[in-house]
Design a protein around this motif. Structure first.
Motif, PDB file in Angstrom:
ATOM      1  N   LEU A 166       0.862  -1.187   0.000  1.00 35.23           N
ATOM      2  CA  LEU A 166       0.000   0.000   0.000  1.00 35.23           C
ATOM      3  C   LEU A 166       0.897   1.235   0.000  1.00 35.23           C
ATOM      4  CD1 LEU A 166      -2.916   1.154   0.316  1.00 35.23           C
ATOM      5  CD2 LEU A 166      -2.500   1.157   2.794  1.00 35.23           C
ATOM      6  N   TYR A 167       0.771   2.052  -1.020  1.00 33.21           N
ATOM      7  CA  TYR A 167       1.578   3.265  -1.142  1.00 33.21           C
ATOM      8  C   TYR A 167       0.747   4.459  -0.677  1.00 33.21           C
ATOM      9  CZ  TYR A 167       5.080   0.562  -3.559  1.00 33.21           C
ATOM     10  OH  TYR A 167       6.070  -0.360  -3.856  1.00 33.21           O
ATOM     11  N   LEU A 168       1.282   5.191   0.270  1.00 35.90           N
ATOM     12  CA  LEU A 168       0.580   6.311   0.898  1.00 35.90           C
ATOM     13  C   LEU A 168       1.355   7.602   0.688  1.00 35.90           C
ATOM     14  CD1 LEU A 168       0.015   4.432   4.229  1.00 35.90           C
ATOM     15  CD2 LEU A 168      -1.869   5.209   2.816  1.00 35.90           C
ATOM     16  N   CYS A 169       0.653   8.640   0.242  1.00 34.89           N
ATOM     17  CA  CYS A 169       1.284   9.952   0.245  1.00 34.89           C
ATOM     18  C   CYS A 169       0.770  10.708   1.465  1.00 34.89           C
ATOM     19  CB  CYS A 169       1.016  10.724  -1.037  1.00 34.89           C
ATOM     20  SG  CYS A 169      -0.699  11.202  -1.316  1.00 34.89           S
ATOM     21  N   ALA A 170       1.589  11.600   1.970  1.00 29.21           N
ATOM     22  CA  ALA A 170       1.237  12.348   3.179  1.00 29.21           C
ATOM     23  C   ALA A 170       1.854  13.729   3.099  1.00 29.21           C
ATOM     24  CB  ALA A 170       1.728  11.615   4.423  1.00 29.21           C
ATOM     25  N   GLY A 171       1.059  14.744   3.411  1.00 33.28           N
ATOM     26  CA  GLY A 171       1.549  16.111   3.307  1.00 33.28           C
ATOM     27  C   GLY A 171       1.497  16.847   4.627  1.00 33.28           C
ATOM     28  N   TRP A 172       2.564  17.627   4.887  1.00 31.43           N
ATOM     29  CA  TRP A 172       2.557  18.515   6.035  1.00 31.43           C
ATOM     30  C   TRP A 172       1.920  19.826   5.587  1.00 31.43           C
ATOM     31  CZ3 TRP A 172       3.536  17.606  11.000  1.00 31.43           C
ATOM     32  CH2 TRP A 172       4.294  16.468  11.322  1.00 31.43           C
ATOM     33  N   ASN A 173       1.009  20.361   6.391  1.00 28.39           N
ATOM     34  CA  ASN A 173       0.401  21.627   6.011  1.00 28.39           C
ATOM     35  C   ASN A 173       1.425  22.736   6.125  1.00 28.39           C
ATOM     36  OD1 ASN A 173       0.601  21.917   8.753  1.00 28.39           O
ATOM     37  ND2 ASN A 173      -1.424  22.782   9.017  1.00 28.39           N
ATOM     38  N   SER A 174       1.127  23.862   5.543  1.00 26.02           N
ATOM     39  CA  SER A 174       2.154  24.897   5.376  1.00 26.02           C
ATOM     40  C   SER A 174       2.224  25.882   6.527  1.00 26.02           C
ATOM     41  CB  SER A 174       1.922  25.659   4.065  1.00 26.02           C
ATOM     42  OG  SER A 174       0.579  26.012   3.911  1.00 26.02           O
ATOM     43  N   GLY A 175       1.602  25.548   7.648  1.00 23.27           N
ATOM     44  CA  GLY A 175       1.768  26.416   8.803  1.00 23.27           C
ATOM     45  C   GLY A 175       0.495  26.592   9.578  1.00 23.27           C
ATOM     46  N   GLY A 176       0.516  27.492  10.524  1.00 27.00           N
ATOM     47  CA  GLY A 176      -0.658  27.718  11.351  1.00 27.00           C
ATOM     48  C   GLY A 176      -0.676  26.803  12.559  1.00 27.00           C
ATOM     49  N   SER A 177      -1.787  26.831  13.285  1.00 24.58           N
ATOM     50  CA  SER A 177      -1.864  26.061  14.525  1.00 24.58           C
ATOM     51  C   SER A 177      -2.223  24.603  14.275  1.00 24.58           C
ATOM     52  CB  SER A 177      -2.898  26.701  15.455  1.00 24.58           C
ATOM     53  OG  SER A 177      -4.169  26.700  14.821  1.00 24.58           O
ATOM     54  N   ASN A 178      -2.819  24.302  13.115  1.00 23.77           N
ATOM     55  CA  ASN A 178      -3.245  22.936  12.830  1.00 23.77           C
ATOM     56  C   ASN A 178      -2.124  22.171  12.141  1.00 23.77           C
ATOM     57  OD1 ASN A 178      -4.943  20.751  12.776  1.00 23.77           O
ATOM     58  ND2 ASN A 178      -5.938  21.361  10.878  1.00 23.77           N
ATOM     59  N   TYR A 179      -1.009  22.017  12.848  1.00 20.08           N
ATOM     60  CA  TYR A 179       0.198  21.418  12.267  1.00 20.08           C
ATOM     61  C   TYR A 179       0.081  19.913  12.376  1.00 20.08           C
ATOM     62  CZ  TYR A 179       5.148  21.684  11.008  1.00 20.08           C
ATOM     63  OH  TYR A 179       6.354  21.607  10.360  1.00 20.08           O
ATOM     64  N   LYS A 180      -0.058  19.228  11.230  1.00 17.33           N
ATOM     65  CA  LYS A 180      -0.193  17.784  11.253  1.00 17.33           C
ATOM     66  C   LYS A 180       0.126  17.222   9.885  1.00 17.33           C
ATOM     67  CE  LYS A 180      -5.063  17.700   9.943  1.00 17.33           C
ATOM     68  NZ  LYS A 180      -6.434  17.259  10.291  1.00 17.33           N
ATOM     69  N   LEU A 181       0.293  15.888   9.851  1.00 16.41           N
ATOM     70  CA  LEU A 181       0.549  15.161   8.613  1.00 16.41           C
ATOM     71  C   LEU A 181      -0.763  14.563   8.145  1.00 16.41           C
ATOM     72  CD1 LEU A 181       2.957  14.335   6.806  1.00 16.41           C
ATOM     73  CD2 LEU A 181       3.168  12.265   8.184  1.00 16.41           C
ATOM     74  N   THR A 182      -1.179  14.938   6.919  1.00 19.40           N
ATOM     75  CA  THR A 182      -2.428  14.438   6.344  1.00 19.40           C
ATOM     76  C   THR A 182      -2.107  13.352   5.326  1.00 19.40           C
ATOM     77  OG1 THR A 182      -3.521  16.580   6.616  1.00 19.40           O
ATOM     78  CG2 THR A 182      -4.485  15.047   5.027  1.00 19.40           C
ATOM     79  N   PHE A 183      -2.731  12.180   5.483  1.00 12.99           N
ATOM     80  CA  PHE A 183      -2.486  11.056   4.593  1.00 12.99           C
ATOM     81  C   PHE A 183      -3.585  10.922   3.548  1.00 12.99           C
ATOM     82  CE2 PHE A 183       1.059   8.463   6.104  1.00 12.99           C
ATOM     83  CZ  PHE A 183       1.326   9.035   7.333  1.00 12.99           C
ATOM     84  N   GLY A 184      -3.188  10.481   2.345  1.00 12.36           N
ATOM     85  CA  GLY A 184      -4.159  10.026   1.366  1.00 12.36           C
ATOM     86  C   GLY A 184      -4.631   8.634   1.758  1.00 12.36           C
ATOM     87  N   LYS A 185      -5.653   8.124   1.042  1.00 15.85           N
ATOM     88  CA  LYS A 185      -6.195   6.815   1.380  1.00 15.85           C
ATOM     89  C   LYS A 185      -5.335   5.664   0.867  1.00 15.85           C
ATOM     90  CE  LYS A 185     -11.021   8.210   1.800  1.00 15.85           C
ATOM     91  NZ  LYS A 185     -12.415   7.972   1.352  1.00 15.85           N
ATOM     92  N   GLY A 186      -4.389   5.993  -0.024  1.00 14.20           N
ATOM     93  CA  GLY A 186      -3.455   4.970  -0.465  1.00 14.20           C
ATOM     94  C   GLY A 186      -3.786   4.342  -1.795  1.00 14.20           C
ATOM     95  N   THR A 187      -2.774   3.772  -2.414  1.00 15.68           N
ATOM     96  CA  THR A 187      -2.906   2.974  -3.639  1.00 15.68           C
ATOM     97  C   THR A 187      -2.393   1.583  -3.323  1.00 15.68           C
ATOM     98  OG1 THR A 187      -2.633   4.836  -5.161  1.00 15.68           O
ATOM     99  CG2 THR A 187      -2.089   2.640  -5.991  1.00 15.68           C
ATOM    100  N   LEU A 188      -3.276   0.595  -3.460  1.00 19.09           N
ATOM    101  CA  LEU A 188      -2.885  -0.788  -3.198  1.00 19.09           C
ATOM    102  C   LEU A 188      -2.342  -1.400  -4.480  1.00 19.09           C
ATOM    103  CD1 LEU A 188      -2.717  -3.027  -1.121  1.00 19.09           C
ATOM    104  CD2 LEU A 188      -5.027  -3.737  -1.765  1.00 19.09           C
ATOM    105  N   LEU A 189      -1.040  -1.647  -4.508  1.00 22.53           N
ATOM    106  CA  LEU A 189      -0.367  -2.173  -5.691  1.00 22.53           C
ATOM    107  C   LEU A 189      -0.093  -3.663  -5.532  1.00 22.53           C
ATOM    108  CD1 LEU A 189       1.231  -1.879  -8.383  1.00 22.53           C
ATOM    109  CD2 LEU A 189       3.237  -1.326  -6.983  1.00 22.53           C
ATOM    110  N   THR A 190      -0.480  -4.428  -6.539  1.00 24.27           N
ATOM    111  CA  THR A 190      -0.150  -5.853  -6.586  1.00 24.27           C
ATOM    112  C   THR A 190       0.643  -6.101  -7.856  1.00 24.27           C
ATOM    113  OG1 THR A 190      -2.192  -6.435  -5.443  1.00 24.27           O
ATOM    114  CG2 THR A 190      -1.039  -8.209  -6.604  1.00 24.27           C
ATOM    115  N   VAL A 191       1.856  -6.642  -7.710  1.00 19.51           N
ATOM    116  CA  VAL A 191       2.684  -6.987  -8.863  1.00 19.51           C
ATOM    117  C   VAL A 191       2.742  -8.507  -8.948  1.00 19.51           C
ATOM    118  CG1 VAL A 191       4.907  -6.748  -9.992  1.00 19.51           C
ATOM    119  CG2 VAL A 191       4.052  -4.907  -8.517  1.00 19.51           C
ATOM    120  N   ASN A 192       2.182  -9.014 -10.025  1.00 14.85           N
ATOM    121  CA  ASN A 192       2.095 -10.464 -10.221  1.00 14.85           C
ATOM    122  C   ASN A 192       3.321 -10.997 -10.959  1.00 14.85           C
ATOM    123  OD1 ASN A 192      -0.748 -10.731  -9.238  1.00 14.85           O
ATOM    124  ND2 ASN A 192      -1.115  -9.354 -10.962  1.00 14.85           N
ATOM    125  N   PRO A 193       3.869 -12.131 -10.496  1.00 16.63           N
ATOM    126  CA  PRO A 193       5.073 -12.693 -11.150  1.00 16.63           C
ATOM    127  C   PRO A 193       4.732 -13.286 -12.512  1.00 16.63           C
ATOM    128  CG  PRO A 193       4.343 -14.104  -9.354  1.00 16.63           C
ATOM    129  CD  PRO A 193       3.477 -12.884  -9.303  1.00 16.63           C
TER     130      PRO A 193
END
Lengths: 113, 115
Positions: free
Chosen positions: A86-113
């Protein structure tokens, strides 16, 4: 509320194929991180991008931060079964009092042999 | 170096009960974060502690609370458990300096199941 939209949500490909995962937002982020999570484990950081337009490479993985710092992409070349996860992107907001890391819901990758 | 450790690995409770989840950060990390990962919803930010103080909380009701101890370990308490609280609860730690460029190091989570 800052949201990160990831696409596609699911991706199933054959070994050797290339793929791109997208992470988009209407908000500006001071930095953006990509994580990979495998079943039964917590996410593990792959990369942090900070500067608009920045490109970082990690072996077969290429990460790009959009010029406006609102979006990012992850490109995998010649995918291997070990890239499955599961690949997740996450962004830090650019300032202010609500300082936190926001995650996307993710991309579930399956690589078949 | 030892990673972030969480306990218990699994926790089964019934509606209305209270749950306590524990987290030990990486040595030297002062910031601890809690996230809820429910099916289909991704990681939702719950709480952030640093130096024993709550620095920020996510959009969750007050029955989700926690604390950070002098040794920087942390507890997450969930009161009056509801069925929708069933999820994987992840704890992460990081250094406070240069926060937005620091990796968050995650534990493997506590799977909370509400019957």
């Amino acid at each position: 509320t800052q949201l990160l939209e990831q696409s596609p949500q699911f991706l199933s490909i054959q070994e050797g194929e290339n793929l791109t995962v997208y992470c988009n937002s209407s908000s500006v982020f001071s930095s953006l991180q990509w994580y990979r999570q495998e079943p039964g484990e917590g996410p593990v950081l792959l990369v942090t991008v900070v500067t608009g337009g920045e490109v970082k490479k990690l072996k077969r993985l290429t990460f790009q931060f959009g010029d406006a710092r609102k979006d990012s992409s992850l490109h995998i070349t010649a995918a291997q079964p070990g890239d499955t996860g599961l690949y997740l992107c996450a962004g830090w907001n650019s300032g202010g009092s609500n300082y936190k890391l926001t995650f996307g819901k993710g991309t579930l990758l399956t690589v078949n042999p | 170096e030892a990673g972030v450790t969480q306990s218990p690995t699994h926790l089964i409770k019934t509606r209305g009960q209270q749950a306590t989840l524990r987290c030990s950060p990486i040595s030297g990390h002062t910031s601890v974060y809690w996230y809820q990962q429910a099916l289909g919803l991704g990681l939702q930010f719950l709480l952030w502690y640093d130096e024993g103080e709550e620095r920020n909380r996510g959009n969750f009701p007050p029955r989700f609370s926690g604390r950070q101890f002098p040794n920087y370990s942390s507890e997450l308490n969930v009161n009056a458990l509801e069925l929708e609280d069933s999820a994987l609860y992840l704890c992460a730690s990081s250094s406070f300096l240069g926060l937005s460029n620091q990796p968050q190091h995650f534990g493997d989570g506590t799977r909370l199941s509400i019957l």
